[in-house]
Design a protein around this motif. Structure first.
Motif: not given
Length: 326
Positions: A152-173
């Motif tokens: 499941a984590n071999m897709h390009l969409k999941y190339r970042y760590a889950p915590i990094v992706k979640q914090v990035t989405n919360l930083l987005m404006r």
């Protein structure tokens, strides 16, 4: 011809003559006559004389190799390149300006036919690896194909760590994902280059966490440890009508992992936004967030008090779990 037409014609001729007489002689253009190839052929180049791009001089290394082969002294190797030490041995003036390490290597006696290093790699034919020597099972591929089905984590969409992706989405404006990813990279870089934190024993981190001196070596673990340490386990929900008469009671509700991390990140961003600016630039907010993460590890952040207040309120409201709707 009638006299009327002759008078008009004579008037036109007189007008044309008067106009041409006004033009100076120097500006009057001579009639242009084209010359065809049959009348005057183009000059042919002499076959004996070479052109400007013909018979160019050889390269310096090729010329030195040719001279060395003629004299028998041995010139530079065109396939493997010439080491710097061999060039310095031929010129004593360059030896004085060379570094001391190379001067000591030149002075030390080395056996003939050996080289410490070369200025170029091996020839392409020697570096080629055939399919039989590589041991691959699939022809036409440099590496073996991955085993199917893919994880499941071999897709390009999941190339970042889950915590990094979640914090990035919360930083987005305003949907600006590129700006959020740049800020996330600045935060991780600041955590990596900062000095090791000093842990406060009154504010313990998660059990099993690595030593504080090892945290800058892994900034993703650094960020994950700070977020999970201050993430609340519960949230307070106001349940209407539980006490009767429309009175709401406070009910503690457990949170999942992503919910806990989201609440902790929102607290961190809120605390970082209230800090004063230290300078101008697009990396100011990312630096404040990174400093807030370091303050959490060291136990100096106000996020710890917010987490403690939620837990105290949840403990006092746990008696409401046994109450039924009236």
């Amino acid at each position: 011809m009638s006299p009327r037409f002759s008078l008009l014609l004579s008037g036109r001729l007189a007008a044309s003559v008067s106009r041409t007489s006004r033009i100076p002689i120097c500006l009057r253009l001579a009639p242009h006559r084209t010359i065809t190839a049959n009348e005057k052929p183009l000059p042919k180049a002499d076959e004996a004389t070479p052109g400007p791009n013909q018979e160019q001089l050889p390269h310096v290394s090729e010329e030195a190799a040719t001279m060395g082969k003629i004299t028998g002294e041995g010139g530079p190797s065109l396939e493997q390149g010439t080491p710097v030490q061999e060039i310095l041995k031929r010129d004593e003036a360059l030896q004085e300006k060379a570094p001391k390490v190379m001067q000591e290597q030149i002075q030390s006696s080395s056996p003939n036919g050996t080289r410490s290093f070369s200025t170029c790699t091996r020839s392409r034919q020697e570096a080629m690896i055939t399919f039989e020597d590589s041991g691959l099972q699939t022809p036409g591929h440099n590496f073996d194909l991955p085993a199917l089905p893919l994880a499941a984590n071999m897709h390009l969409k999941y190339r970042y760590a889950p915590i990094v992706k979640q914090v990035t989405n919360l930083l987005m404006r305003d949907g600006k994902l590129g700006v959020a990813q740049r800020n996330m990279a600045m935060i991780l870089n600041h955590l990596r280059t900062a000095s090791p934190p000093s842990v406060n024993p009154d504010r313990p981190l998660l059990p099993g966490s690595p030593p504080a001196s090892h945290l800058p070596l892994n900034p993703i673990l650094y960020l994950t440890l700070a977020i999970d340490s201050v993430a609340p386990l519960l949230r307070i929900r106001a349940q209407k009508g539980m006490a009767g008469g429309g009175v709401a009671l406070q009910m503690p509700v457990p949170l999942a992992l992503r919910q806990r991390r989201r609440q902790a990140v929102m607290w961190i961003l809120d605390s970082a936004s209230k800090k004063s600016h230290r300078g101008s630039g697009r990396g100011g907010f990312a630096q404040k967030v990174a400093e807030e993460v370091i303050a959490i590890i060291e136990g100096r952040s106000g996020v710890w008090d917010r987490r403690g207040g939620i837990h105290k309120l949840a403990v006092s409201a746990r008696a409401n779990l046994n109450s039924r709707r009236r």
